[in-house]
Design a protein around this motif. Structure first.
Motif, PDB file in Angstrom:
ATOM      1  N   TYR A  48       0.840  -1.209   0.000  1.00 40.83           N
ATOM      2  CA  TYR A  48       0.000   0.000   0.000  1.00 40.83           C
ATOM      3  C   TYR A  48       0.871   1.255   0.000  1.00 40.83           C
ATOM      4  O   TYR A  48       0.596   2.224  -0.715  1.00 40.83           O
ATOM      5  N   LEU A  51       2.198   1.873  -3.441  1.00 42.79           N
ATOM      6  CA  LEU A  51       1.191   2.447  -4.340  1.00 42.79           C
ATOM      7  C   LEU A  51       1.018   3.932  -4.066  1.00 42.79           C
ATOM      8  O   LEU A  51       0.959   4.747  -4.991  1.00 42.79           O
ATOM      9  N   VAL A  57       0.586   0.904 -11.707  1.00 42.02           N
ATOM     10  CA  VAL A  57      -0.085  -0.396 -11.894  1.00 42.02           C
ATOM     11  C   VAL A  57      -0.185  -0.609 -13.392  1.00 42.02           C
ATOM     12  O   VAL A  57      -1.139  -0.187 -14.033  1.00 42.02           O
ATOM     13  N   PHE A  64       3.216  -2.602 -10.162  1.00 39.47           N
ATOM     14  CA  PHE A  64       2.173  -3.538  -9.758  1.00 39.47           C
ATOM     15  C   PHE A  64       1.532  -4.157 -11.006  1.00 39.47           C
ATOM     16  O   PHE A  64       1.580  -3.582 -12.090  1.00 39.47           O
ATOM     17  N   ALA A  69      -2.656  -8.069  -7.784  1.00 37.82           N
ATOM     18  CA  ALA A  69      -4.077  -7.868  -7.508  1.00 37.82           C
ATOM     19  C   ALA A  69      -4.729  -9.174  -7.059  1.00 37.82           C
ATOM     20  O   ALA A  69      -5.525  -9.199  -6.115  1.00 37.82           O
ATOM     21  N   LEU A  79      -9.534  -3.777  -3.192  1.00 39.21           N
ATOM     22  CA  LEU A  79      -8.646  -3.009  -4.055  1.00 39.21           C
ATOM     23  C   LEU A  79      -9.317  -1.802  -4.694  1.00 39.21           C
ATOM     24  O   LEU A  79      -8.641  -0.944  -5.245  1.00 39.21           O
ATOM     25  N   TRP A  82      -8.008   1.183  -2.778  1.00 43.30           N
ATOM     26  CA  TRP A  82      -6.597   1.565  -2.926  1.00 43.30           C
ATOM     27  C   TRP A  82      -6.504   2.541  -4.094  1.00 43.30           C
ATOM     28  O   TRP A  82      -6.417   2.124  -5.259  1.00 43.30           O
ATOM     29  N   PHE A  89      -6.677   0.777  -7.691  1.00 44.45           N
ATOM     30  CA  PHE A  89      -5.859  -0.365  -8.102  1.00 44.45           C
ATOM     31  C   PHE A  89      -6.700  -1.308  -8.970  1.00 44.45           C
ATOM     32  O   PHE A  89      -6.270  -1.751 -10.042  1.00 44.45           O
TER      33      PHE A  89
END
Length: 928
Positions: A48, A51, A57, A64, A69, A79, A82, A89
């Protein structure tokens, strides 16, 4: 490269010890479990933080991706909560999946495709997962050696991931996959691959073989067992004294290698605690005492991969995380701009595993990295001191969130109120159906206002009524009485972008453009300012005003039938046949439909959209990216006289048309039609169908009929006239000449040129049909589908009673009639356990056996003299059938003059075989 040391005895002893230890309680189990839970929590928190500090992502290296995921979702992480730079995410992974599926020519590895398949499953999008599996199967048919990409490091991972996903049994050629995996092994060491002995690749190969071992045939079974044992032996020799695993060269990360070994042992039901080093340490000991660094990171790389792999290993060992487990702290606004002398209220929130948030502003410890630029008090109030940029931190326990604050010089000119700077911003508020509630106009904001210089301050200054959520303070749930409902509700943008913070936390500047709008589409970015100013958006909104209630109702209806619809590959499945509509229900629906007239026009772009009339007499759910540009779609109800009355078939519903005619959807659209279903209709002959203008005939579409609710549910990929039709039963399909009309499929291209004539011929005569996703020529054909092909080709009358003589065939199954028809003719029987196996793929041996029972094929002028090299391995029950079909040219040998009878048959191959049969029946005796 590592050499075998003859350690099979050791592996056997270890496995025996594992069995013995499962009956006793290992010391320190409760403490170890707690430590595993702590490690798992830390792994989630580490990711986290990464991110929130801007790690992308995008599936790239050090980024990521879908696999992260999948593992985070398995741990229970929400998610969608996030969020970084206004996108979650989950949404970023889904966007990448859409990108892959919309660009099949991209060079995506099989490993990446399988990772996105797992993520799609985790997010409940089985349709996308099935599409990804189909891509992999298509690739396998092209390589010819059982691989997907001819790249062991990608292929081994892909097969293992498909095993995790529970779809390894749907791989096109499982026996070839086994042979390929075995061929990539270094037989001198027992490791994978033959070019480079790799810990991760070896673990993935062992797990892939374990998933595939149930499909092994003949000598493959022993070869798989021996390969797994040799691979385990090689792995055990790599163990370090602290219990970890790492290649001899020391290049790989022990955290990842150890996690891979733990996962492999757990899958094989070997207790990792029993794999002890010379110092009596197991891989679990290393995980508990050696994997975490002093700064809380893991392994030697200290990156995303370490976090994800450690988390996965902990989960395999039974670690659990509670829903209220703290994940991280975030500050809102995450980016703020203030002027010297001004203040900015910052809020610190604690995010938990399930996505819930707790305000910890007054409990957090606040600090700024450069106290010459700004200062901050214990309540999160920041004071701007001098021009510059500084990082603000809010720490709560062991968790820390950050925000960036930019301080500008004070404005000493006009435009101040009581010594404080004022700003003028532009704002518009757009309600349901495009109704303009305010503006486009402007308002003046002051730091003294209730919400200060924020987007919420702008909304408040419009004078419109608004409400905050009682559960989530600061979240706008209603404006002018228009309240959030389900997935629909109020969103806002600033200068065309959707901020990731609540409007009260979003700072605004002079001349910013702010739009609040009522959204009915989560994928939409909302109105554009220039369109509001020109009036263009409002003009378009008048044609797109489908109420949120209808949108939600259509989505829920489609969701209800989605799984069953996905299982109908051909024909019709009748639901609730024993609970058909009552007479009063039929009359009420007839009255409702008679009083309703469908006429809807909607502009649809690349986002998901719903098209429906107010009574939902006919509804369409158009998936995202089904269209690659904005198209004005019209859905209209026609008179039945607008089709040729001489066309066979009774129209059971109203007749509808989608325009502009000829437009194609990139992804199938789900359609639901209401129709009264009474005893006068013959359910077994009822089907959705589209009208072929050129050849004046109805073309059936696979789908569902819900007899209780009076609904027909199906998918279509093009604009046309369609209805629910009662078609007359097929009498005889065998013909002596090529049909004049052609039904083609977009996925039957150059790659399947060898089957194109057969597929189009059979489709034109109704022997085979599309699946709503094209023809899917590379997909293995199941026994139910082949039964339907035969019944249609021979003009057999459906026999549902006979079909239900099998334990796994129900009366309401779409295939019950065709299974009964072929069984009644003695063409195909069931298995000894009383099942027909309608969902099993049909092997070449089974197909040959069925063809040999069909009406005799005239002998050609010269029988085939092909000698099959694998003749001796043909089972006794299939030998005469194989000889017959090969002699008469119905089926042919494979590579190396073999028959490969255990191999599954694709839909393209099955179509070619049926086509050859029909052509042979039409030929004169003795002709070629």
């Amino acid at each position: 490269m590592h050499k075998n040391g003859g350690r099979k005895r050791l592996v056997t002893l270890v496995c025996l010890l594992a069995v013995l230890l499962t009956t006793v309680i290992l010391p320190g189990t409760a403490e170890a479990q707690a430590s595993l839970n702590d490690l798992a929590a830390r792994a989630v928190q580490n990711n986290y933080v990464l991110l929130q500090t801007g790690t992308p992502v995008d599936d790239g290296w050090t980024s990521f991706g879908a696999y992260d995921a999948y593992v985070l979702d398995k741990a229970g992480v929400d998610l969608s909560s996030w969020v970084y730079e206004s996108q979650s995410f989950k949404d970023k992974v889904l966007a990448k999946t859409y990108q892959i599926l919309s660009n099949l020519s991209g060079t995506y590895s099989s490993k990446l495709l399988a990772q996105h398949l797992l993520a799609a499953q985790a997010f409940g999008d089985n349709e996308k997962a099935n599409q990804l599996l189909q891509i992999l199967n298509d690739r396998q048919t092209c390589t010819g050696n059982g691989s997907f990409d001819n790249n062991a490091f990608g292929d081994l991972a892909a097969f293992e991931l498909l095993g995790r996903a529970g779809v390894i049994g749907q791989v096109y050629d499982k026996n070839a996959a086994i042979e390929y995996i075995l061929s990539q092994r270094d037989t001198s060491t027992g490791a994978w691959t033959s070019s480079w002995n790799d810990t991760v690749a070896t673990c993935q190969a062992i797990r892939a073989l374990d998933y595939l071992k149930h499909y092994a045939s003949g000598d493959q079974t022993d070869a798989v067992t021996q390969a797994i044992e040799a691979g385990l032996e090689w792995l055990k020799a790599l163990q370090k004294e602290n219990g970890s695993f790492q290649d001899d060269a020391g290049w790989e990360d022990p955290a990842i290698d150890t996690a891979e070994v733990i996962y492999t042992l757990k899958l094989l039901e070997i207790d990792p605690q029993t794999w002890k080093s010379s110092a009596e340490n197991s891989p679990v000991d290393y995980l508990l005492t050696g994997v975490q660094n002093e700064d809380g990171t893991f392994g030697s790389s200290k990156n995303i991969m370490d976090n994800t792999w450690v988390l996965d290993a902990c989960l395999m060992l039974g670690a659990t995380l509670s829903n209220d487990q703290p994940v991280g702290v975030f500050i809102r606004p995450a980016q703020a701009s203030v002027r010297v002398g001004d203040q900015q209220d910052l809020t610190a929130k604690l995010l938990r595993l399930d996505g819930t948030e707790t305000d910890v502003t007054t409990q957090a410890v606040w600090e700024v990295s450069d106290d010459s630029v700004a200062s901050i008090d214990t309540g999160g109030v920041l004071s701007a001191l001098a021009p510059g940029t500084t990082l603000v931190r809010a720490s709560y326990g062991s968790l820390t969130g950050t925000a960036t604050v930019t301080v500008a010089a004070a404005n000493s000119g006009s435009g101040t109120t009581s010594g404080y700077q004022t700003v003028t911003v532009n704002i518009a508020v757009v309600g349901k159906g495009g109704n303009l509630l305010y503006g486009p106009g402007s308002v003046e904001l002051s730091p003294n206002d209730r919400f200060g210089l924020t987007a919420m301050g702008a909304l408040d200054k419009t004078g419109l009524s608004w409400e905050f959520s009682s559960q989530w303070p600061g979240l706008v749930v209603a404006i002018e009485g228009e309240r959030n409902e389900g997935m629909n509700g109020w969103c806002y943008s600033v200068n065309g972008s959707m901020p990731s913070v609540l409007p009260g936390d979003c700072s605004v500047r002079q001349n910013d453009k702010i739009i609040f709008w009522y959204s009915t589409n989560a994928m939409s970015g909302g109105p554009k300012w220039e369109d509001l100013v020109s009036g263009k958006y409002l003009q378009e909104a008048q044609t797109t005003a489908i109420s949120p209630e209808i949108v939600q109702a259509v989505k829920e209806a489609v969701s209800q039938y989605q799984n069953e619809l996905g299982q109908v590959l051909t024909g019709i499945k009748i639901l609730n046949q024993d609970h058909i509509m009552s007479k009063s229900e039929v009359e009420a629906l007839k009255k409702e439909l008679a009083e309703n007239r469908v006429s809807v026009t909607v502009k649809v772009g690349t986002e998901e959209a719903v098209l429906a009339d107010t009574k939902q007499e006919v509804s369409l759910l158009i998936p995202a990216k089904a269209l690659n540009e904005t198209v004005e779609i019209s859905l209209k109800e026609l008179n039945s006289s607008q089709v040729d009355v001489q066309v066979p078939g009774k129209i059971a519903s109203s007749l509808y048309e989608l325009e502009p005619s000829g437009t194609k959807f990139a992804s199938p659209v789900t359609v639901i039609i209401k129709l009264p279903i009474d005893e006068g209709l013959k359910l077994e002959l009822l089907t959705p169908a589209w009208y072929d203008e050129k050849d004046k005939q109805w073309v059936p579409i696979p789908g569902l009929i819900d007899a209780k609710k009076g609904l027909a549910i199906f998918k279509t990929d093009h604009f046309t006239k369609f209805a629910v039709v009662e078609l007359p039963p097929t009498n005889q399909v065998v013909v002596t000449k090529q049909p004049e009309k052609t039904i083609s499929f977009p996925d039957v291209g150059e790659k399947f040129a060898w089957a194109k004539e057969a597929i189009e011929y059979l489709a034109a005569k109704g022997v085979v049909r599309g699946t709503g996703k094209g023809f899917e020529p590379a997909r293995p054909v199941i026994r139910a589908e082949f039964a339907a092909m035969l019944a249609n080709a021979l003009g057999l009358t459906p026999d549902k009673v006979r079909g239900t003589g099998f334990r796994d065939v129900k009366y309401e199954d779409w295939f019950a009639g065709v299974v009964g028809a072929v069984a009644n003719q003695g063409l195909a029987g069931g298995y000894p356990d009383g099942t027909f196996g309608p969902g099993r793929t049909i092997t070449r041996f089974e197909m040959a056996s069925i063809l040999a029972r069909m009406p005799a094929v005239p002998a050609p002028g010269q029988l085939s003299q092909t000698v099959l090299r694998d003749k001796e391995s043909t089972p006794a029950w299939a030998r005469k059938s194989v000889e017959y079909v090969v002699e008469r040219g119905l089926m042919r040998g494979c590579e190396g003059s073999t028959f490969q009878g255990q191999r599954s048959t694709t839909r393209a191959e099955a179509a070619v075989v049926v086509y050859r049969y029909l052509k042979s029946q039409a030929a004169e005796p003795g002709s070629k």
